[in-house]
Enzyme design. Structure first.
Site, short mmCIF file in Angstrom:
data_model
loop_
_atom_site.label_atom_id
_atom_site.label_comp_id
_atom_site.label_asym_id
_atom_site.label_seq_id
_atom_site.Cartn_x
_atom_site.Cartn_y
_atom_site.Cartn_z
N GLY A 42 -2.17 13.36 110.94
CA GLY A 42 -1.86 13.18 109.55
C GLY A 42 -0.61 12.32 109.45
CB CYS A 43 0.21 9.31 107.44
SG CYS A 43 -0.19 9.94 105.79
CG ASN A 44 2.76 12.85 104.54
OD1 ASN A 44 3.41 11.88 104.22
ND2 ASN A 44 1.76 13.32 103.80
CB SER A 66 2.36 11.35 113.09
OG SER A 66 2.20 10.38 112.06
CB THR A 67 6.38 10.40 109.40
OG1 THR A 67 5.26 9.58 109.11
CG2 THR A 67 7.65 9.61 109.14
#
Length: 348
Positions: free
Chosen positions: A149-151, A153-154
Site C-alpha cells: 500500500g502506498c501510504n 510503504s512510505t
C-alpha cells in the site's frame, strides 16, 4: 529471455502505471490486458497516454485469459484478485498491486477489509530493513509478491531504520500524510471531485481506521518493533493528482545522540538506487518524485522534544505501487533490479 506479461485491471490508475513502466522495459512483452466494464475496448480509448500500447484490446478478467503468461500483474480492487490468482499455476509469477495478499494475520484482514482471506505473499518493498538483512532477500526466486500500500510503504521505509537499529521507541509513533486522490483509484466519488478538493485539505480515516495501519505495523514488526508498538496515522487529502508527503515522528531512546540518529538512516539506505536520504537540513517535495521510482527522505532531530522527524516523499502510483511491483518482479526473476525504472522526476 523475454517474459510474457498480462495485466489485470489495465483500465485503472495502478494498472495504467504498471503498463507505462512495462512498455519501456527490455525484458517484458505485454501480451494481455484485462478489465471489467471496459472489456472489449481498445486500451488507447481508456488509457490515452499509453500510445505505444493503444492497439491492445481489453478482455475480461478471468483466470482463462490470464493463464499461460510468465508474469501476471493484478491491479484490481481489494477482494477481487484473491480467487482469480489462486487459479494460476505455481510456475507463474503473480504480483498483486491490491491489498488481498499483504496481511499476514487473518484477524487484521477481517478487521480492516472483511470478506474471504486468501493468505499473505512475499511483501514487495525490497529496501525495507528487516531483522536479518533486507526484504529484497526474501523476494529472490519467489512466485507470489504482494506490492505494498502506498501510504504503508512510505511510513514503513521512514521508520524501519530507527526500529531496526534500536534508536527509537516503537510505543509512540505519529505520522501525518498529505496524499493525492489517485491513491483512491479511478472510480468516481463525490469526495474526490475537483470541486470538493481544489483549494482544500481534507482529513479522512481519522482515529485509527485507515486500512494501511495493520500493514504499517506488520512491516515495523518485521524490522524488530516490540509488542508495545503504537502508530497514530492520519492521512489528509490534498489537491495534487499524485504524490505522498509523510511526516513521521518517534521518540528517541535515552542516550542516543542526534549524530547517531542521522547516521542510522544514512547507513540504512546507503547505495540504494531508489530510497535516498537528503543532506542534513534538506527535505523533499512530492514534485521531486513525480514519475520516478524514488522515495526521498529528510531526517531531523527535534532535541527539545526528544524526537526524530522524518519527511518522506514519493509518487504513490510509481514507488508506492507500480514501481515497487516491477522492481520486486525484477528481483524475483533475477533481472537487474533497476531495469525499466528511473530515478529522475518530472519538473516543473
Amino acid at each position: 529471455m523475454t517474459f510474457s506479461v498480462a495485466v489485470a485491471g489495465a483500465s485503472g490508475y495502478a494498472g495504467g502505471e504498471v503498463l507505462r513502466l512495462l512498455a519501456a522495459h527490455p525484458d517484458y512483452e505485454i501480451k494481455t490486458v484485462t478489465a471489467h466494464s471496459n472489456a472489449g475496448q481498445l486500451l488507447g480509448d481508456v488509457q490515452s497516454h499509453l500510445r505505444s500500447l493503444a492497439h491492445l484490446r481489453l478482455v475480461e478478467t478471468t483466470s482463462e485469459n490470464l493463464t499461460g503468461h510468465d508474469v501476471v500483474f493484478f491491479a484490481l480492487p481489494h477482494g477481487a484478485s484473491g480467487e482469480i490468482s489462486s487459479q494460476l499455476g505455481s510456475d507463474t509469477l503473480a504480483i498483486d498491486c491490491g491489498a488481498d495478499h499483504r496481511l499476514e494475520r487473518e484477524s487484521d484482514w477481517v478487521a480492516f477489509y472483511g470478506g474471504e482471506y486468501y493468505g499473505s505473499w512475499t511483501y514487495g518493498v525490497p529496501e525495507l530493513p528487516v531483522t536479518a538483512g533486507r526484504q529484497r532477500d526474501r523476494l529472490v526466486g519467489t512466485k507470489r509478491i504482494a506490492a505494498p500500500g502506498c501510504n504503508a510503504s512510505t511510513v514503513a521505509l521512514s521508520l524501519a531504520p530507527g526500529i531496526a537499529a534500536g534508536v527509537i521507541e516503537s510505543s509512540d509513533i505519529v505520522t501525518v500524510l498529505a496524499v493525492g486522490p489517485s491513491g483512491a483509484g479511478k472510480n468516481p466519488r463525490v469526495n474526490l471531485l475537483a470541486s470538493e478538493i481544489l483549494g482544500s485539505a481534507n482529513p479522512y480515516a481519522v482515529g485509527g481506521t485507515h486500512r494501511h495501519i495493520p500493514e504499517i505495523k506488520q512491516a515495523l514488526r518485521t524490522a524488530g518493533a516490540t509488542d508495545d508498538l503504537s502508530v497514530s496515522f492520519t492521512p489528509v487529502l490534498v489537491p495534487m493528482s499524485r504524490g505522498i508527503l509523510a511526516t513521521s515522528t518517534a521518540r528517541i531512546r535515552p542516550g542516543v545522540s542526534a549524530e547517531e540518529v542521522r547516521s542510522v538512516w544514512e547507513a540504512a539506505y546507503e547505495g540504494e538506487p531508489f530510497v535516498q536520504v537528503f543532506p542534513e537540513g534538506r527535505f523533499p517535495r512530492t514534485a521531486d518524485t513525480l514519475g520516478a521510482n524514488t522515495c526521498l527522505m529528510g531526517v531531523a532531530v527535534d532535541e527539545a522534544a526528544g524526537r526524530v522527524v522524518i519527511v518522506a516523499a514519493l509518487d504513490n502510483l510509481v514507488k508506492g505501487t507500480a514501481g515497487a511491483a516491477v522492481q520486486s518482479a525484477n528481483i524475483a526473476l533475477g533481472l537487474p533490479e533497476t531495469s525499466g525504472l528511473n530515478t529522475d522526476g518530472v519538473a516543473p
